[in-house]
Design a protein around this motif. Sequence first.
Motif, PDB file in Angstrom:
ATOM      1  N   ILE A  48       0.802  -1.283  -0.004  1.00 22.58           N
ATOM      2  CA  ILE A  48      -0.109  -0.052   0.164  1.00 22.58           C
ATOM      3  C   ILE A  48       0.806   1.213   0.136  1.00 22.58           C
ATOM      4  O   ILE A  48       0.614   2.168  -0.756  1.00 22.58           O
ATOM      5  CB  ILE A  48      -0.911   0.166   1.131  1.00 22.58           C
ATOM      6  CG1 ILE A  48      -1.845  -1.193   1.034  1.00 22.58           C
ATOM      7  CG2 ILE A  48      -1.563   1.290   1.356  1.00 22.58           C
ATOM      8  CD1 ILE A  48      -2.805  -1.334   2.380  1.00 22.58           C
ATOM      9  N   ILE A  49       1.752   1.261   0.831  1.00 27.64           N
ATOM     10  CA  ILE A  49       2.644   2.482   1.048  1.00 27.64           C
ATOM     11  C   ILE A  49       3.506   2.694  -0.394  1.00 27.64           C
ATOM     12  O   ILE A  49       3.650   3.776  -0.736  1.00 27.64           O
ATOM     13  CB  ILE A  49       3.743   2.154   2.209  1.00 27.64           C
ATOM     14  CG1 ILE A  49       3.003   2.494   3.581  1.00 27.64           C
ATOM     15  CG2 ILE A  49       4.707   3.443   2.308  1.00 27.64           C
ATOM     16  CD1 ILE A  49       3.642   2.125   4.684  1.00 27.64           C
ATOM     17  N   TYR A  50       4.189   1.604  -0.882  1.00 27.30           N
ATOM     18  CA  TYR A  50       4.731   1.892  -2.198  1.00 27.30           C
ATOM     19  C   TYR A  50       3.862   2.247  -3.266  1.00 27.30           C
ATOM     20  O   TYR A  50       4.464   2.983  -4.058  1.00 27.30           O
ATOM     21  CB  TYR A  50       5.210   0.367  -2.566  1.00 27.30           C
ATOM     22  CG  TYR A  50       6.063   0.413  -3.955  1.00 27.30           C
ATOM     23  CD1 TYR A  50       7.196   0.835  -4.001  1.00 27.30           C
ATOM     24  CD2 TYR A  50       5.229   0.092  -5.155  1.00 27.30           C
ATOM     25  CE1 TYR A  50       8.121   0.870  -5.093  1.00 27.30           C
ATOM     26  CE2 TYR A  50       5.748   0.111  -6.143  1.00 27.30           C
ATOM     27  CZ  TYR A  50       7.247   0.497  -6.371  1.00 27.30           C
ATOM     28  OH  TYR A  50       8.041   0.338  -7.678  1.00 27.30           O
ATOM     29  N   THR A  51       2.617   1.811  -3.398  1.00 29.27           N
ATOM     30  CA  THR A  51       1.603   2.196  -4.327  1.00 29.27           C
ATOM     31  C   THR A  51       1.333   3.726  -4.260  1.00 29.27           C
ATOM     32  O   THR A  51       1.339   4.393  -5.429  1.00 29.27           O
ATOM     33  CB  THR A  51       0.275   1.550  -4.275  1.00 29.27           C
ATOM     34  OG1 THR A  51       0.615   0.061  -4.251  1.00 29.27           O
ATOM     35  CG2 THR A  51      -0.766   2.007  -5.178  1.00 29.27           C
ATOM     36  N   TYR A  52       1.556   4.307  -3.211  1.00 33.86           N
ATOM     37  CA  TYR A  52       1.213   5.726  -3.159  1.00 33.86           C
ATOM     38  C   TYR A  52       2.701   6.308  -3.142  1.00 33.86           C
ATOM     39  O   TYR A  52       2.653   7.655  -3.648  1.00 33.86           O
ATOM     40  CB  TYR A  52       0.601   6.363  -1.700  1.00 33.86           C
ATOM     41  CG  TYR A  52      -0.891   5.774  -1.814  1.00 33.86           C
ATOM     42  CD1 TYR A  52      -1.860   6.585  -2.541  1.00 33.86           C
ATOM     43  CD2 TYR A  52      -1.611   4.448  -1.421  1.00 33.86           C
ATOM     44  CE1 TYR A  52      -3.325   6.300  -2.224  1.00 33.86           C
ATOM     45  CE2 TYR A  52      -2.992   4.258  -1.459  1.00 33.86           C
ATOM     46  CZ  TYR A  52      -3.539   5.176  -2.043  1.00 33.86           C
ATOM     47  OH  TYR A  52      -5.030   4.748  -1.885  1.00 33.86           O
ATOM     48  N   LEU A  53       3.767   5.927  -2.647  1.00 32.75           N
ATOM     49  CA  LEU A  53       5.042   6.923  -2.159  1.00 32.75           C
ATOM     50  C   LEU A  53       5.902   6.885  -3.454  1.00 32.75           C
ATOM     51  O   LEU A  53       6.233   7.937  -3.894  1.00 32.75           O
ATOM     52  CB  LEU A  53       5.540   6.233  -1.172  1.00 32.75           C
ATOM     53  CG  LEU A  53       6.876   6.830  -0.621  1.00 32.75           C
ATOM     54  CD1 LEU A  53       6.646   8.357  -0.142  1.00 32.75           C
ATOM     55  CD2 LEU A  53       7.552   5.995   0.513  1.00 32.75           C
ATOM     56  N   CYS A  54       5.688   5.530  -4.099  1.00 30.54           N
ATOM     57  CA  CYS A  54       6.839   5.644  -5.383  1.00 30.54           C
ATOM     58  C   CYS A  54       6.216   6.595  -6.331  1.00 30.54           C
ATOM     59  O   CYS A  54       7.096   7.522  -6.909  1.00 30.54           O
ATOM     60  CB  CYS A  54       6.609   4.198  -6.095  1.00 30.54           C
ATOM     61  SG  CYS A  54       7.771   4.044  -7.293  1.00 30.54           S
ATOM     62  N   PRO A  55       4.922   6.866  -6.815  1.00 25.81           N
ATOM     63  CA  PRO A  55       4.686   7.981  -7.819  1.00 25.81           C
ATOM     64  C   PRO A  55       4.921   9.174  -7.196  1.00 25.81           C
ATOM     65  O   PRO A  55       5.130  10.231  -8.012  1.00 25.81           O
ATOM     66  CB  PRO A  55       3.061   7.730  -8.103  1.00 25.81           C
ATOM     67  CG  PRO A  55       2.818   6.264  -7.640  1.00 25.81           C
ATOM     68  CD  PRO A  55       3.832   6.026  -6.674  1.00 25.81           C
ATOM     69  N   SER A  56       4.511   9.363  -6.075  1.00 25.08           N
ATOM     70  CA  SER A  56       4.728  10.640  -5.367  1.00 25.08           C
ATOM     71  C   SER A  56       6.350  11.190  -5.400  1.00 25.08           C
ATOM     72  O   SER A  56       6.737  12.259  -5.945  1.00 25.08           O
ATOM     73  CB  SER A  56       4.516  10.796  -3.913  1.00 25.08           C
ATOM     74  OG  SER A  56       4.514  12.051  -3.276  1.00 25.08           O
ATOM     75  N   LEU A  57       7.220  10.118  -4.933  1.00 21.42           N
ATOM     76  CA  LEU A  57       8.641  10.361  -5.214  1.00 21.42           C
ATOM     77  C   LEU A  57       9.163  10.728  -6.646  1.00 21.42           C
ATOM     78  O   LEU A  57       9.996  11.406  -6.714  1.00 21.42           O
ATOM     79  CB  LEU A  57       9.398   9.315  -4.258  1.00 21.42           C
ATOM     80  CG  LEU A  57       9.125   9.365  -3.074  1.00 21.42           C
ATOM     81  CD1 LEU A  57       9.896   7.993  -2.463  1.00 21.42           C
ATOM     82  CD2 LEU A  57       9.635  10.258  -2.346  1.00 21.42           C
ATOM     83  N   SER A  58       8.546   9.767  -7.425  1.00 19.36           N
ATOM     84  CA  SER A  58       8.969   9.900  -8.978  1.00 19.36           C
ATOM     85  C   SER A  58       8.362  11.371  -9.402  1.00 19.36           C
ATOM     86  O   SER A  58       9.321  11.969 -10.124  1.00 19.36           O
ATOM     87  CB  SER A  58       8.037   9.097  -9.940  1.00 19.36           C
ATOM     88  OG  SER A  58       8.489   9.119 -10.948  1.00 19.36           O
ATOM     89  N   ASP A  59       7.304  11.740  -9.051  1.00 19.31           N
ATOM     90  CA  ASP A  59       7.065  13.270  -9.433  1.00 19.31           C
ATOM     91  C   ASP A  59       7.763  14.376  -8.823  1.00 19.31           C
ATOM     92  O   ASP A  59       8.231  15.229  -9.512  1.00 19.31           O
ATOM     93  CB  ASP A  59       5.475  13.679  -8.799  1.00 19.31           C
ATOM     94  CG  ASP A  59       4.292  12.830  -9.513  1.00 19.31           C
ATOM     95  OD1 ASP A  59       4.791  12.151 -10.626  1.00 19.31           O
ATOM     96  OD2 ASP A  59       3.205  12.680  -9.164  1.00 19.31           O
ATOM     97  N   THR A  60       8.414  14.151  -7.743  1.00 15.27           N
ATOM     98  CA  THR A  60       9.309  15.231  -6.885  1.00 15.27           C
ATOM     99  C   THR A  60      10.714  14.904  -7.558  1.00 15.27           C
ATOM    100  O   THR A  60      11.607  16.026  -7.758  1.00 15.27           O
ATOM    101  CB  THR A  60       9.130  15.089  -5.516  1.00 15.27           C
ATOM    102  OG1 THR A  60       7.826  15.145  -5.120  1.00 15.27           O
ATOM    103  CG2 THR A  60       9.995  16.083  -4.733  1.00 15.27           C
ATOM    104  N   ALA A  68      10.820   2.857 -13.601  1.00 20.34           N
ATOM    105  CA  ALA A  68       9.764   2.875 -13.149  1.00 20.34           C
ATOM    106  C   ALA A  68       9.143   2.434 -12.159  1.00 20.34           C
ATOM    107  O   ALA A  68       9.597   1.362 -11.467  1.00 20.34           O
ATOM    108  CB  ALA A  68       8.706   2.317 -14.666  1.00 20.34           C
ATOM    109  N   CYS A  69       7.998   3.084 -11.545  1.00 20.56           N
ATOM    110  CA  CYS A  69       7.246   2.321 -10.228  1.00 20.56           C
ATOM    111  C   CYS A  69       6.441   1.204 -10.817  1.00 20.56           C
ATOM    112  O   CYS A  69       6.105   1.102 -11.868  1.00 20.56           O
ATOM    113  CB  CYS A  69       6.191   3.201  -9.833  1.00 20.56           C
ATOM    114  SG  CYS A  69       6.887   4.887  -8.942  1.00 20.56           S
ATOM    115  N   ALA A  70       6.809  -0.186 -10.128  1.00 15.63           N
ATOM    116  CA  ALA A  70       6.206  -1.161 -10.811  1.00 15.63           C
ATOM    117  C   ALA A  70       4.641  -1.350 -10.072  1.00 15.63           C
ATOM    118  O   ALA A  70       4.364  -0.761  -9.201  1.00 15.63           O
ATOM    119  CB  ALA A  70       6.917  -2.437 -10.061  1.00 15.63           C
ATOM    120  N   GLU A  71       3.931  -2.012 -10.805  1.00 11.65           N
ATOM    121  CA  GLU A  71       2.420  -2.335 -10.319  1.00 11.65           C
ATOM    122  C   GLU A  71       2.488  -3.455  -9.167  1.00 11.65           C
ATOM    123  O   GLU A  71       3.419  -4.370  -9.193  1.00 11.65           O
ATOM    124  CB  GLU A  71       1.620  -2.935 -11.543  1.00 11.65           C
ATOM    125  CG  GLU A  71       1.568  -1.903 -12.684  1.00 11.65           C
ATOM    126  CD  GLU A  71       0.658  -0.544 -12.215  1.00 11.65           C
ATOM    127  OE1 GLU A  71      -0.299  -0.928 -11.743  1.00 11.65           O
ATOM    128  OE2 GLU A  71       0.826   0.526 -12.735  1.00 11.65           O
TER     129      GLU A  71
END
Length: 74
Positions: A48-60, A68-71
Amino acid sequence: LYNDVTRQVGVANDVLVIDLADELQKDSNYYYDMLHFTPAGAQRVAQIIYTYLCPSLSDTFGLFQTGACAETAN
């Protein structure tokens, strides 16, 4: 109510809030007690944390991203 306020403050301050109380199923396989996760619970929390955190960190910090963030499976 506490979680509602936390979500509101996160939105107001543009801070990522990961609401585990909402996201994590109420399943006895995930908890030893009200505070401690079983290994299966810890794995699900990590997903759950990865699902939200990876895209957020990727944006920043996308400039520094090496892949890429994995599914993740829900």
